[in-house]
Every structure is written in structure tokens, then in C-alpha cells.
Enzyme design. Structure first.
Site, PDB file in Angstrom:
ATOM      1  N   ARG A 266      -4.105  -5.903 -24.293  1.00 62.11           N
ATOM      2  CA  ARG A 266      -4.374  -6.866 -23.486  1.00 62.11           C
ATOM      3  C   ARG A 266      -3.730  -8.265 -24.091  1.00 62.11           C
ATOM      4  O   ARG A 266      -3.642  -8.379 -25.126  1.00 62.11           O
ATOM      5  CB  ARG A 266      -5.905  -7.259 -23.606  1.00 62.11           C
TER       6      ARG A 266
ATOM      7  N   GLU B  98      -2.416 -14.296 -17.800  1.00 55.12           N
ATOM      8  CA  GLU B  98      -1.739 -13.876 -16.629  1.00 55.12           C
ATOM      9  C   GLU B  98      -2.321 -14.522 -15.196  1.00 55.12           C
ATOM     10  O   GLU B  98      -3.432 -15.087 -15.122  1.00 55.12           O
ATOM     11  CB  GLU B  98      -2.154 -12.675 -16.717  1.00 55.12           C
TER      12      GLU B  98
ATOM     13  N   HIS C 245       2.422  -6.570 -16.086  1.00 53.40           N
ATOM     14  CA  HIS C 245       1.109  -5.791 -16.237  1.00 53.40           C
ATOM     15  C   HIS C 245       1.190  -4.564 -15.327  1.00 53.40           C
ATOM     16  O   HIS C 245       0.359  -4.242 -14.546  1.00 53.40           O
ATOM     17  CB  HIS C 245      -0.145  -6.627 -15.844  1.00 53.40           C
TER      18      HIS C 245
END
Ligand code: GLV
Length: 318
Positions: A231, A260, A278
Site C-alpha cells: 500500500r 492514488e 496498481h
């Protein structure tokens, strides 16, 4: 009624006969749209961009389960869900190999400066083979430091063994697979100073937020490479960008970011950062399995059973 994020596969067969599936009109739920879709919903299939907080859960009086299509569930307020008798489920195991593969792809790409090489070739300015061109770091035989040796960390360690790497890890307790993987548990301070590659495989919790911070980066070798497929907020992105800019470490391979889809401008500007959007679990097969797993969890919960992938089964009574 089941409210679901737009998924790449048809999950109706997994949901079972007669499930009334409601999906967002424009690809993903806007907050207000989700609030209104949840009013009559018995189940929600969420993605990690959906912030599932108490305010949202309060607007969903019939909700029995939040099935998150991800292994991480830091986007869900699990305590609030448990307090309201709502199961929260995730999608473990099915994405382990895909994520470990992407970790290695980023590690290799950063070590061998593939982003820079690709940009050079595409620019049309490449002048041909040169003895000193784009010299990177060796991977084989080097030391890999894993922050977390759970499912994905262990799968990365398996791959590292194929490269003849020494594996160190840091965790709160001895990992069950450490002996088999010949991985040695060391304190974080030792891991960051000894490792040639530091790769994060921990959930995002208050304890792991900025676990790689300016001090950890300063302790790394100037040849070190940081890889993050966990993360974004586990790494202090500004400190990482600074360490790269100053040449305090050699590179980074990043699949996740603190905010993000925003990425720190200095990372965007850094030649030594290999950046991915991602996509750790983004293979066709894996994403199908994740969607099916989430749908199965919904079916179990709506049938009055404890979903097999519930992360809060002890806290919610059926
Ligand atoms: C992806 O980031 C996941 O947690 O599955």
C-alpha cells in the site's frame, strides 16, 4: 439486492439464482450514487477505491456483507462494520502469485533500469551498444529484505530463492514458512541496512504507515532498491522521492502510491523510479477469481452463513 462495483466478469452465476445486481452506471460508484444504491442493498461488492466508512454503512440498514475485491481492506472501516453486524470479506490466496510476479517484475526492472532503457529506445536517440550504458544492479546472489512474510511475502521469497538470493524479513513474530524458505527474521533497522532490495508485503495499519520513512531510507545502501506492491502509505513518498533525487538509494519499483491516482511529482520526474498503476493482481485469471470469490462471499452471507473469507467473523454474530 446486491450493489456491486463494475467487475471484469459476470458474477451472476456465483451470486446464485435471482440475485438482483445493481452496478454503477459510469464504471465506478460516485459517493452519492453509492449511498443511494446501498439504501436497499443486502450486500455490497466493493473495490479498494470505495471508501466504506461508518457514514456509508449507516445509510445501508439491510446490509449484511461488504465483499472487498482485494486482499487488503484498509478502505473498509471493519470495526464500524462489525459494530453494525456486517461481515467484511477479502480475496486472499487467489492473487498471491500474480502479485509476487509483479513484485519481481518491478524489482528486476528497477535493478536493470528498464524504464530508462525503454524510454531511450523509444526516443529514437539511442546510439547503440556502449560499455558503460545503463549499468544497473545485480540481482542474483544479493540480499532481499521483506517487510512482512505473509502469503505474498513468502511467494516473493520463493522467487528470490530461484535467483539465489539471501532472504531477510521483518515481522512481529516468526513467520510459519520462514524455515522452509530459509528466511531470517531481523529487526527493521538491520533489514534496511543489510538488504540490497527492500520489498514491502505488509497490510496498511497505523503500525505500518510510513514504515519506510526518511530514517529507514537513510540507513539503506546507496545501491539499494525499494519495491512497494503493498500500500502506498507504507512508504513516505516524499522522503523516497528525495532519497532518489539525492542518490541516497539506487532505485524504486512502485505499484502503489500514497494518494492514488496522484503520484508525487518528484517521483514522476525521477528516472530511477519504475512506476506501475496498481496492477499487482491484474491478470485476467486472477481478477476473475477475485470477483468470483467476492460473489461467493455474498452468497454465503445472504444464505445466513459466515462467509469463508470473512475478516471479522469473531466479531459478527449470524
Ligand atoms: C490490491 O491491492 C489488493 O489488496 O488486492
Amino acid at each position: 439486492m446486491v450493489s456491486s462495483a463494475a467487475l471484469p466478469v459476470d458474477i451472476r452465476p456465483e451470486l446464485g439464482e435471482g440475485a438482483n445486481l445493481v452496478a454503477p452506471e459510469r464504471g465506478r460508484w460516485q459517493r452519492a450514487e453509492l449511498v443511494s444504491a446501498l439504501r436497499g442493498a443486502d450486500a455490497l461488492i466493493a473495490i479498494l477505491r470505495d471508501r466504506i466508512d461508518d457514514e456509508l454503512l449507516a445509510a445501508a440498514p439491510n446490509l449484511k456483507v461488504v465483499a472487498n475485491v482485494a486482499v487488503g481492506y484498509d478502505n473498509v472501516d471493519v470495526e464500524a462494520a462489525s459494530g453494525r453486524g456486517i461481515f467484511v470479506t477479502n480475496t486472499p490466496d487467489v492473487l498471491t502469485d500474480a502479485t509476487a510476479d509483479l513484485t519481481f517484475a518491478l524489482l528486476l526492472a528497477a535493478a536493470r533500469r528498464l524504464g530508462e532503457g525503454e524510454r531511450l529506445v523509444r526516443s529514437g536517440t539511442w546510439g547503440g551498444w556502449e560499455p558503460g550504458q545503463l549499468l544497473g544492479q545485480d540481482v542474483s546472489g544479493k540480499t532481499l529484505g521483506l517487510i512482512g512474510l505473509g502469503r505474498i511475502g513468502a511467494a516473493v521469497a520463493v522467487r528470490a530463492r530461484g535467483f539465489g538470493m539471501r532472504v531477510l524479513y521483518t515481522a512481529r513474530s516468526d513467520a510459519p514458512r520462514a524455515r522452509e524458505l530459509e528466511a531470517s527474521r531481523v529487526p527493521l533497522s538491520e533489514l534496511v541496512s543489510d538488504a540490497d532490495f527492500v520489498s514491502l508485503h505488509c497490510p496498511l495499519t497505523p503500525a505500518t504507515r510510513h514504515i519506510v520513512d526518511a530514517a529507514a531510507l537513510r540507513a539503506m545502501k546507496p545501491t539499494a532498491i525499494v519495491v512497494n506492491t503493498a500500500r502506498g502509505p507504507c512508504v513516505d513518498e516524499a522522503a523516497l522521492a528525495e532519497a532518489l533525487a539525492r542518490g541516497e538509494i539506487a532505485g524504486a519499483g512502485l505499484d502503489v502510491f500514497e494518494d492514488e491516482p496522484a503520484v508525487h511529482p518528484a517521483l514522476l520526474a525521477s528516472d530511477r523510479a519504475v512506476l506501475a498503476p496498481h496492477v499487482g493482481s491484474a491478470t485476467t485469471t486472477t481478477r476473475r477469481r477475485m470477483a468470483e470469490m467476492a460473489a461467493r462471499a455474498v452468497r454465503e452471507a445472504l444464505a445466513g452463513r459466515v462467509p469463508s473469507t470473512a475478516v471479522n467473523s469473531e466479531k459478527v454474530r449470524v
